[in-house]
Write a protein that holds these residues in place. Structure first.
Motif, mmCIF file in Angstrom:
data_model
loop_
_atom_site.group_PDB
_atom_site.id
_atom_site.type_symbol
_atom_site.label_atom_id
_atom_site.label_comp_id
_atom_site.label_asym_id
_atom_site.label_seq_id
_atom_site.Cartn_x
_atom_site.Cartn_y
_atom_site.Cartn_z
ATOM 1 N N PRO A 15 0.805 -1.230 0.000
ATOM 2 C CA PRO A 15 0.000 0.000 0.000
ATOM 3 C C PRO A 15 0.832 1.272 0.000
ATOM 4 O O PRO A 15 0.504 2.226 -0.718
ATOM 5 C CB PRO A 15 -0.833 -0.123 1.281
ATOM 6 N N ALA A 16 1.917 1.303 0.768
ATOM 7 C CA ALA A 16 2.715 2.532 0.834
ATOM 8 C C ALA A 16 3.401 2.819 -0.499
ATOM 9 O O ALA A 16 3.285 3.921 -1.050
ATOM 10 C CB ALA A 16 3.749 2.426 1.959
ATOM 11 N N GLY A 17 4.121 1.830 -1.036
ATOM 12 C CA GLY A 17 4.838 2.056 -2.287
ATOM 13 C C GLY A 17 3.924 2.289 -3.462
ATOM 14 O O GLY A 17 4.159 3.181 -4.293
ATOM 15 N N SER A 18 2.841 1.502 -3.564
ATOM 16 C CA SER A 18 1.923 1.656 -4.699
ATOM 17 C C SER A 18 1.174 2.979 -4.636
ATOM 18 O O SER A 18 0.976 3.637 -5.664
ATOM 19 C CB SER A 18 0.930 0.489 -4.717
ATOM 20 N N ALA A 19 0.744 3.376 -3.437
ATOM 21 C CA ALA A 19 0.053 4.660 -3.305
ATOM 22 C C ALA A 19 0.994 5.813 -3.638
ATOM 23 O O ALA A 19 0.588 6.788 -4.278
ATOM 24 C CB ALA A 19 -0.502 4.815 -1.893
ATOM 25 N N LEU A 20 2.261 5.718 -3.234
ATOM 26 C CA LEU A 20 3.223 6.765 -3.575
ATOM 27 C C LEU A 20 3.394 6.855 -5.086
ATOM 28 O O LEU A 20 3.384 7.953 -5.656
ATOM 29 C CB LEU A 20 4.564 6.481 -2.903
ATOM 30 N N ALA A 21 3.571 5.708 -5.759
ATOM 31 C CA ALA A 21 3.725 5.725 -7.215
ATOM 32 C C ALA A 21 2.498 6.355 -7.878
ATOM 33 O O ALA A 21 2.626 7.131 -8.829
ATOM 34 C CB ALA A 21 3.943 4.307 -7.727
ATOM 35 N N LEU A 22 1.321 6.028 -7.384
ATOM 36 C CA LEU A 22 0.095 6.594 -7.950
ATOM 37 C C LEU A 22 0.040 8.097 -7.752
ATOM 38 O O LEU A 22 -0.258 8.853 -8.688
ATOM 39 C CB LEU A 22 -1.118 5.931 -7.302
ATOM 40 N N LEU A 23 0.331 8.569 -6.544
ATOM 41 C CA LEU A 23 0.264 10.009 -6.266
ATOM 42 C C LEU A 23 1.277 10.778 -7.107
ATOM 43 O O LEU A 23 0.984 11.874 -7.607
ATOM 44 C CB LEU A 23 0.500 10.256 -4.778
ATOM 45 N N LEU A 24 2.486 10.233 -7.268
ATOM 46 C CA LEU A 24 3.484 10.923 -8.092
ATOM 47 C C LEU A 24 3.090 10.894 -9.564
ATOM 48 O O LEU A 24 3.276 11.883 -10.290
ATOM 49 C CB LEU A 24 4.854 10.266 -7.892
ATOM 50 N N ALA A 25 2.546 9.768 -10.032
ATOM 51 C CA ALA A 25 2.104 9.694 -11.424
ATOM 52 C C ALA A 25 0.978 10.675 -11.687
ATOM 53 O O ALA A 25 0.897 11.276 -12.775
ATOM 54 C CB ALA A 25 1.662 8.267 -11.746
ATOM 55 N N GLN A 26 0.103 10.874 -10.721
ATOM 56 C CA GLN A 26 -0.977 11.845 -10.875
ATOM 57 C C GLN A 26 -0.429 13.261 -11.035
ATOM 58 O O GLN A 26 -1.102 14.125 -11.606
ATOM 59 C CB GLN A 26 -1.916 11.786 -9.666
ATOM 60 N N ARG A 27 0.775 13.493 -10.546
ATOM 61 C CA ARG A 27 1.413 14.803 -10.673
ATOM 62 C C ARG A 27 2.364 14.840 -11.870
ATOM 63 O O ARG A 27 3.225 15.724 -11.960
ATOM 64 C CB ARG A 27 2.166 15.137 -9.390
ATOM 65 N N ALA A 28 2.209 13.854 -12.766
ATOM 66 C CA ALA A 28 2.981 13.784 -14.010
ATOM 67 C C ALA A 28 4.468 13.578 -13.761
ATOM 68 O O ALA A 28 5.309 13.985 -14.576
ATOM 69 C CB ALA A 28 2.755 15.039 -14.859
ATOM 70 N N ARG A 29 4.812 12.920 -12.656
ATOM 71 C CA ARG A 29 6.209 12.594 -12.393
ATOM 72 C C ARG A 29 6.560 11.269 -13.054
ATOM 73 O O ARG A 29 5.731 10.370 -13.174
ATOM 74 C CB ARG A 29 6.465 12.512 -10.889
ATOM 75 N N ASP A 30 7.819 11.147 -13.467
ATOM 76 C CA ASP A 30 8.322 9.923 -14.095
ATOM 77 C C ASP A 30 8.727 8.957 -12.984
ATOM 78 O O ASP A 30 9.803 9.100 -12.383
ATOM 79 C CB ASP A 30 9.509 10.266 -14.992
ATOM 80 N N VAL A 31 7.874 7.980 -12.705
ATOM 81 C CA VAL A 31 8.090 7.104 -11.565
ATOM 82 C C VAL A 31 8.053 5.643 -12.018
ATOM 83 O O VAL A 31 7.253 5.262 -12.879
ATOM 84 C CB VAL A 31 7.040 7.369 -10.455
ATOM 85 N N ALA A 32 8.951 4.836 -11.444
ATOM 86 C CA ALA A 32 8.978 3.398 -11.695
ATOM 87 C C ALA A 32 8.727 2.683 -10.380
ATOM 88 O O ALA A 32 9.294 3.055 -9.339
ATOM 89 C CB ALA A 32 10.331 2.984 -12.280
ATOM 90 N N LEU A 33 7.873 1.676 -10.427
ATOM 91 C CA LEU A 33 7.530 0.879 -9.251
ATOM 92 C C LEU A 33 7.899 -0.573 -9.520
ATOM 93 O O LEU A 33 7.481 -1.145 -10.531
ATOM 94 C CB LEU A 33 6.030 0.996 -8.952
ATOM 95 N N VAL A 34 8.668 -1.174 -8.624
ATOM 96 C CA VAL A 34 9.082 -2.562 -8.770
ATOM 97 C C VAL A 34 8.648 -3.335 -7.533
ATOM 98 O O VAL A 34 8.897 -2.910 -6.397
ATOM 99 C CB VAL A 34 10.608 -2.688 -8.948
ATOM 100 N N ASP A 35 7.985 -4.463 -7.756
ATOM 101 C CA ASP A 35 7.523 -5.304 -6.655
ATOM 102 C C ASP A 35 7.806 -6.758 -7.012
ATOM 103 O O ASP A 35 7.639 -7.164 -8.169
ATOM 104 C CB ASP A 35 6.032 -5.101 -6.401
#
Length: 464
Positions: A15-35
Motif C-alpha cells: 500500500p505505501a509504495g503503490s500509493a506513492l507511485a500513484l500520487l506521483l504519477a498523478q502529478r505527471a512525475r516519471d516514476v517506476a515501481l518494482v515489486d
C-alpha cells in the motif's frame, strides 16, 4: 547497457509504495515501481477507521479506496480490563477491505496514470546509489538512473546497500493469523480481547470465513513453544476466538515495533521505516498517510533539488513521530489491562513505572541552548515551502507552530528565565501572540517544555 533516467524509483508494491507511485504519477512525475509479486499479508482483511477517510480524500485516494472496500458494518467490541464483552457505541462506519485486491488495484491505478510498474520484478541497488539494476519478469534486465530511490519493502530485511540502523524497538512480538468458521452468533462482529498470553483480534463477517490474529511474546514463545502457547491463548479466550471452528494457521510474522533509519541517500517509507505495534496500529491507514507525506516530499525535491537533504531528514522525522505516537497509544492500551500484569507478555510491556516529573508551579524556564531560529520547511498544500521557525540542533526537529501558536515569539518570551504564568502575561504584550487565547499560548509553552525546547533555568528546582 545504458541507464535510463527516471525521477523516482519505488522499491516495494504494498500500500505505501503503490500509493506513492500513484500520487506521483498523478502529478505527471516519471516514476517506476518494482515489486517482487510475492506478498504475504498478515490477514485477509484490513479495516480503515472513519477518521482516516478525510485524509484519503485530501490525498486523492478516497474514491479508489472506496471502490476496493465495503462499509464496515460489523459490531465492534472488546474484552479488555475485565471479563465482560463491551460493545462500542455506534458511530460513523469505516471501511473493510481485502488486502490482495486492494494492493493490486493501487498498482493498476498507478500504471494507468503513467507509472512504469514491474510486477513481478527484482531490483539491485548499486553501491553508492545513483543506479539500479532491474530484472523484470518477461522483460529482461534494465538499468535505471533515478533521481531518488524510495524503499517501501515492508517489514522484511532492507537491501544491504541501504545500511539501515534499528533506532528503536519494542518487545519482541509475533503475530499468528488463523482462519476458520465462526459460531453463528458471532457473525457480523469484530472483537479484540486480552488473554494472559497476549491478545487476539477476531473478525467474523456476516458471510464467509472468520480470521483471528493472535499476538504473543517472542521470548515466551521460545521458552514455552509455539503450539503450547497458542493453545493456551485460545483456551483462555472468552470471545469469538474461543468458538472458532476448524481453525488453521494461515500466516505468521514478526510483529515487533521497530524504527529504522539510514545514512544512505534513499527514502524509507511505511513499514520499511517504522513498524508500529499492532495493538495501536491501523496498518493500511499508516501506509497511505506515509505515502501522501512522501509524495509531497519528493514532488518538492524534484523542483528544488537543493532542499533534498532537508526534505529527507524531515520525512525521517515524520516517520519517527508517527512511531512514537503509536508507541504511546499502545502503552495506554496496555495500562488499561490490569488482570494479567504478572504474565510475561504484559509484564514486558508495562511502561516505565517512574513518570516524568511534572513541572513544578513557578519553575523558571529558559529556551534550550540547542534550539536555534532559522528558515525551516513546512507543509503547504501538496508540497513544502520555507517559513520562519526554529530547529533543535540536537535532534533535527523543526517547528514553525505548535497548533496554531507561532513558535518564534514563544521562544523569544523565554530569552530570560520566566515562570509559565509570567511568560503568558509577557506573551500578551507581543503583537504576534496577544490576539490568541491565553490558554492556547499556555498549552503551547507546556508542549515546548515536553519536547525539551524549554528547560528549567540553572539553579531552578529540577534543573541539572
Amino acid at each position: 547497457m545504458s541507464p535510463k533516467a527516471c525521477e523516482v524509483l519505488v522499491v516495494g508494491g504494498g500500500p505505501a509504495g503503490s500509493a506513492l507511485a500513484l500520487l506521483l504519477a498523478q502529478r505527471a512525475r516519471d516514476v517506476a515501481l518494482v515489486d517482487r509479486g510475492r506478498a504475504h499479508h498478515s490477514g485477509p482483511h484490513e479495516t480503515l477507521l472513519a477518521s482516516s477517510l478525510p485524509m484519503l480524500e485530501r490525498a486523492g485516494l478516497g474514491r479508489l479506496v472506496r471502490d476496493c472496500a465495503q462499509v464496515d458494518s460489523m459490531r465492534h467490541g472488546a474484552i479488555w480490563g475485565g471479563d465482560e464483552l463491551v460493545w462500542q457505541a455506534p458511530g460513523e462506519a469505516g471501511l473493510w477491505l481485502q488486502r490482495g485486491p486492494f494492493d493490486e488495484a493501487l498498482r493498476t491505478a498507478a500504471a494507468a496514470r503513467g507509472a512504469r510498474v514491474g510486477c513481478p520484478g527484482r531490483v539491485r541497488l548499486r553501491p553508492g546509489g545513483g543506479e539500479a539494476e532491474l530484472d523484470l519478469a518477461g522483460a529482461g534486465a534494465e538499468l535505471l538512473r533515478p533521481a531518488h530511490v524510495v524503499i517501501a519493502t515492508g517489514r522484511g530485511p532492507l537491501p544491504a546497500t541501504v545500511g539501515a540502523h534499528e533506532a528503536a524497538a519494542g518487545p519482541r512480538t509475533f503475530a499468528f493469523t488463523f482462519v476458520g468458521e465462526p459460531a453463528a452468533g458471532d457473525r457480523g462482529t469484530a472483537v479484540v480481547e486480552a488473554v494472559p498470553e497476549g491478545w487476539i483480534w477476531t473478525h467474523a463477517p456476516a458471510a464467509g470465513g472468520a480470521s483471528a490474529a493472535v499476538l504473543l511474546d517472542g521470548a515466551q514463545l521460545h521458552e514455552v513453544g509455539r503450539e503450547v502457547l497458542l493453545a493456551r491463548a485460545f483456551a483462555h479466550a472468552r470471545g469469538p476466538a474461543q468458538r472458532l471452528r476448524d481453525r488453521r494457521l494461515r500466516h505468521a510474522n514478526d510483529a515487533t515495533a521497530r524504527l529504522r533509519t539510514t545514512a544512505a541517500d534513499v527514502l524509507l517509507l511505511g513499514d520499511a521505516a517504522a513498524t508500529i505495534d499492532p495493538l495501536a496500529s491501523q496498518g493500511v491507514e499508516k501506509a497511505l498517510a506515509a505515502a501522501e507525506q512522501a509524495a509531497a516530499v519528493l514532488d518538492t525535491a524534484l523542483d528544488r533539488p537543493d532542499w533534498w537533504p532537508r526534505l529527507r531528514l524531515l520525512h525521517a522525522r515524520w516517520e519517527q513521530g508517527l512511531f512514537n505516537a503509536h508507541r504511546a497509544a499502545s502503552a495506554a492500551f496496555v495500562q488499561l489491562e490490569r488482570r494479567f500484569t504478572a504474565e510475561p507478555f504484559w509484564r514486558r510491556r508495562q511502561p516505565p513505572s517512574a513518570p516524568r516529573p511534572a513541572l513544578a508551579p513557578g519553575t523558571p524556564l529558559v529556551r534550550a541552548a540547542s534550539v536555534q531560529d532559522g528558515s525551516i520547511l513546512v507543509r503547504h498544500g501538496d508540497g513544502f515551502v520555507e517559513a520562519e521557525g526554529a530547529c533543535d540542533t540536537a535532534t533535527g526537529e523543526t517547528l514553525s507552530h505548535v497548533g496554531y501558536v507561532p513558535v518564534l515569539p514563544l521562544l523569544a518570551t523565554f530569552a530570560v528565565p520566566r515562570a509559565l504564568a509570567d511568560a503568558v502575561t509577557a506573551a500578551g504584550r507581543d503583537a504576534r501572540l496577544f490576539v490568541l487565547p491565553p490558554r492556547a499560548v499556555h498549552e503551547a509553552m507546556l508542549e515546548l517544555h515536553r519536547r525539551g525546547w524549554l528547560t528549567a533555568a540553572a539553579g531552578a528546582a529540577g534543573s541539572p
